[in-house]
Structures are given as structure tokens and as C-alpha cells.
Design a protein around this motif. Structure first.
Motif, short mmCIF file in Angstrom:
data_model
loop_
_atom_site.label_atom_id
_atom_site.label_comp_id
_atom_site.label_asym_id
_atom_site.label_seq_id
_atom_site.Cartn_x
_atom_site.Cartn_y
_atom_site.Cartn_z
N GLU A 261 33.83 36.16 26.86
CA GLU A 261 35.01 36.36 27.91
C GLU A 261 36.42 36.56 27.02
OE1 GLU A 261 35.69 33.46 30.88
OE2 GLU A 261 33.68 33.40 31.73
N ALA B 67 34.25 33.06 34.47
CA ALA B 67 33.49 33.82 35.18
C ALA B 67 32.06 34.02 34.68
CB ALA B 67 34.09 35.06 35.48
N LEU B 68 31.85 33.86 33.49
CA LEU B 68 30.62 34.35 32.92
C LEU B 68 29.76 33.11 32.58
CD1 LEU B 68 31.71 37.26 30.76
CD2 LEU B 68 30.74 37.33 33.10
N ASP C 80 37.68 43.59 36.36
CA ASP C 80 38.58 42.74 37.21
C ASP C 80 39.82 42.31 36.34
OD1 ASP C 80 36.98 42.66 39.32
OD2 ASP C 80 36.11 40.87 38.95
N TYR D 86 33.67 41.96 35.32
CA TYR D 86 34.50 41.03 34.76
C TYR D 86 35.65 41.98 34.17
CZ TYR D 86 36.94 37.25 32.19
OH TYR D 86 37.90 36.27 31.86
#
Length: 449
Positions: free
Chosen positions: A154, A143-144, A187, A184
Motif C-alpha cells: 500500500e 484497503a489491502l 482510487d 486501489y
């Protein structure tokens, strides 16, 4: 009689895309491949049925209106004919509430309206795959970024999600994506709970106490009713304090007490309120230096700096640049499918050489500006409007030597990973698309290796 084979487990989940619009279909397939999935594309109900007659995909994403039928008919066929029906996500520009309810009642996994929110679509894909016990490939869940540095960030955040009461300090230059990292972690930890953010540098000193802790009715002139502050609104989720280095000194003892006692008082109140949220902090400043200068309390510094996560600047993780650029480009194309944009090889090269003093925020703004100003589908270096030195001459002996070394290294890595592009790209720390581009540039043909 039902037919169709069950899903064959591969190194990446396979998605069948059913979409008759050539622009939308190409755009979505490209994005899915960027995310690490494999994708096949059918433009009609009949073509989708033929694709489903063989090894079943792990998930189907289908438009409702198709040239030879509709998505509802395809859903019914899937459940009638397949022994192991895959989850089906629908997307349409002509949706109604009744239609959505009907599809979900008949077994659809999700229902999205156009123009698509691509992040919502990706979240729906992950949710559907997780429900089937599928463990997505590492690159599909990134995601990053795809660089080693952001993979490490992450991984650190994944570990921190298991310790929900530990304060976290995100440090990095302006624009590197500290709030993205905070979201993130949210989530990972509490996706269905609130995420409340505040920028300590953007709120007047006279108001920030009320914004953080709330106030009772009559606490001050104009306080006509009780107001829930950031920590109260974030109950069960995450409170994110950006630019914590700009927190007024007078308010820092109150924040320290909240961190120590896990409770606080609203302004004008005398009943303690429990702080039932995780608190994340972010800053671009050197807080230790701020402590030495008397601008930040030392005890508060040690209390919030239990775990510090460093977000590196974009110039130190250049393999993320094409990955991020493609994501921003796809976001624009999803909103404006009538005028899709793509980057020329020269534009991509220029993006990779720019130093990005504004980091990811600058890159995002650059892509958006270029998409708006581009005269044609293809974005050229001129439309990026970056004042960078020209690329080095490609015909020097050193440049040729470096290219040959890179070509040989890519070939060696492909062979080491069984010629699997996704795994090779992951090992190289670049996106799948970037690896394809390099293979094309260097004339590397997997069939001849």
C-alpha cells in the motif's frame, strides 16, 4: 441553546450508529471496529440524543425509520442543538428520490439504500471525515491487508500515485489480488475517472487489437461503426492489462510504440489518438523467463517493468487471513441480513492453517460457500470443507511454552502502547478483532495490567 461538546480527537475516529435492527446494528458495529474506528450504537432517536449530549462523535450513521421517530427529526435536532454538528450519513430500505434530495438539502452528508454496499458506506465515511480535516488512523484506511507485507505494498502504491505517467507491473500468483491493488491505485490517483480492465489471456488473438486500440468504421468485416478501445475509454484514468505475459507477440510492437510515443492508431485509421491514461500491467508469469524463451519482447519488458510491485501469496501473510475473512463475511451478511453468519474459533483456526493455493480468491469463495451451506449462524470447520491436517495437540510442552511466550509478548506490547488495543494490534500486524480474541483466549484483562 445549543449544547454538546465538539469532537474529541482520539487515536481513531468515533462513529455513532443509530439503527434499531439488532442484526444489522451488530453487523455494522463489528465491521466499523474491524476498519479501525470506534463505534457506539443507539437504537432510538432518544438514545442518539443522549449520546450526542456528551462529546460529539466524528460522524453519525443513521437509519431513517426508528421506533420513536425518524432520521430527519434527528438531523434537524443535531443542527439545531449542537454547536459543532457532525456529518450525518443516512441509510434506508424505503428511500425515495424526493426524500434523498430533502435530506441532502438539510445538511446530510450522504444517503445510501439497503441492502448496503459496505464499500460505498466506508468510502462515504472517509469522504465525510476528510472534509472535516480528520486524518484517519492508519488501520482505518487499510484497503489491502493488515500484514506488514501488504502495508508495504500500500505504501508503495501511495508513492506511485504521485507519478501518474509511470508504468507499473503488478506481479504475483493467481488470485493474490492484483486487480484489487490496481483499483486501489486508481482510487488514490483518479477516483472519479475511468478504470478500464482487460485480461489479455481471455480474448482471442484476432480480437485483442480492436479491444485495446479500437477500430474505425469499415476497418474489417462487421465493423459497422467506430469503436473506442481500452486506451481511449480510459482517458484521464487507468487502463489495466491483466496477464500481460499472454499478449500476442504480433501485437507487442504496437503496444511498445504506444508506451514510447503516448499515442496510437485505431485499426483502419490514420489519425493518431493521444493515450491520456496511466497503464498498469499484471502477470503471474516470470516475464524475464518469457523473454529468454522468445515469448515476450525484451524491449517491451524493460518498458513496462519500470516499477514492479510484488503481491505476496496469502500463505506468506497469514495475519491477513482473519481480516479478509471478516470482510468477506460482512459482505455476505450485508446482502443477507436475515441470516447472518459468523466464524467459530475452530473455523478461524482452520482458515489460518490452510495454505491457500488459490490465494485470496480461494478464501473468498470458501467463505461464500460456507455462508450458503451453513445450517446455523455459526460456521464450523466442516462447512469450510478444507482438507487440511488436524491441528497439533495443544497440550504438548512446546505448545504450552509458545502460548506463554505469545501471552507475555502481547502484555508487553499493550503496556508499551498505553493499553490501547488499536495501536497494539497495528504494531503486532494483526487486526483489532484478532487481538481481542487472543486477549480473551489468554485471559488478558487490560484493567488488571
Amino acid at each position: 441553546m445549543k449544547h454538546g461538546e465538539g469532537p474529541a480527537r482520539q487515536s481513531a475516529a468515533h462513529i455513532l450508529l443509530v439503527e434499531d435492527d439488532p442484526i444489522m446494528g451488530e453487523s455494522l458495529r463489528t465491521r466499523l471496529e474491524i476498519e479501525g474506528y470506534t463505534a457506539s450504537w443507539a437504537k432510538t432517536v432518544e438514545a442518539a440524543r443522549k449520546a450526542l449530549a456528551g462529546p460529539a462523535p466524528d460522524i453519525v450513521i443513521s437509519d431513517i425509520r426508528l421506533p420513536d421517530g425518524n432520521g430527519e427529526q434527528l438531523l434537524e435536532w443535531i443542527h439545531d442543538q449542537l454547536d459543532h454538528p457532525p456529518p450525518v450519513l443516512f441509510m434506508t430500505a424505503y428511500g425515495t428520490i424526493d426524500q434523498a434530495v430533502r435530506l441532502l438539502k438539510h445538511g446530510a452528508s450522504d444517503y445510501l439504500t439497503k441492502p448496503l454496499d459496505i464499500e460505498q458506506l466506508l468510502q462515504g465515511i472517509r469522504k465525510a471525515l476528510n472534509a472535516r480535516g480528520w486524518i484517519a488512523p492508519e488501520s482505518a484506511t487499510r484497503a489491502l491487508g493488515v500484514s506488514e507485507a501488504m502495508r508495504a505494498v500500500e505504501d508503495q502504491l501511495v508513492k506511485l500515485a504521485q507519478f501518474p505517467e509511470t508504468p507499473v507491473l503488478l506481479h504475483g500468483e493467481s488470485g493474490v489480488g492484483k486487480e484489487v491493488a490496481a483499483r486501489y491505485l486508481h482510487d488514490l490517483q483518479a477516483p472519479d475517472q475511468p478504470f478500464e480492465a482487460i485480461n489479455c489471456a481471455a480474448i482471442p488473438e484476432s480480437l485483442i487489437g480492436s479491444e485495446l486500440f479500437g477500430h474505425e468504421k469499415g476497418a474489417f468485416t462487421g465493423a459497422d461503426q467506430r469503436h473506442a478501445g481500452l486506451f481511449e475509454r480510459a482517458a484521464g484514468g487507468i487502463a489495466f492489462l491483466d496477464e500481460i505475459g499472454d499478449m500476442p507477440l504480433a501485437l507487442q510492437p504496437t503496444l511498445l510504440r504506444l508506451l514510447q510515443e503516448r499515442q496510437f492508431l485505431r485499426l483502419g485509421g490514420n489519425q493518431p489518438v493521444e493515450a491520456r491514461c496511466r497503464i498498469l500491467f499484471a502477470t503471474h508469469q516470470n516475464l524475464r523467463q518469457q523473454v529468454l524463451q522468445g515469448n515476450f519482447r525484451e524491449d517491451l519488458y524493460y518498458r513496462i517493468n519500470v516499477v514492479q510491485v510484488e503481491i505476496p501469496p496469502l500463505r506468506e501473510r497469514r495475519s491477513d487471513i482473519p481480516w479478509l475473512a471478516e470482510r468477506f463475511l460482512h459482505a455476505f451478511n450485508s446482502v443477507h441480513p436475515e441470516s447472518p453468519r459468523r466464524l467459530s474459533a475452530e473455523a478461524l483456526d482452520l482458515l489460518g492453517r490452510h495454505d491457500w493455493p488459490g490465494n485470496v480468491r480461494e478464501l473468498k469463495n470458501t467463505i461464500e460457500r460456507a455462508c450458503i451451506l451453513a445450517r446455523d449462524t455459526l460456521i464450523t470447520p466442516a462447512e469450510l470443507a478444507l482438507n487440511d491436517p488436524p491441528a497439533p495437540a495443544p497440550d504438548t510442552a512446546l505448545a504450552q511454552h509458545l502460548k506463554q511466550d505469545e501471552r507475555e509478548y502481547i502484555i508487553a506490547m499493550l503496556r508499551a502502547h498505553g493499553l490501547r488495543v488499536q495501536e497494539t494490534a497495528q504494531a503486532l500486524g494483526i487486526s483489532r478483532k484478532t487481538l481481542w480474541q487472543k486477549m480473551k483466549r489468554y485471559g488478558i484483562d487490560r484493567d488488571k495490567l
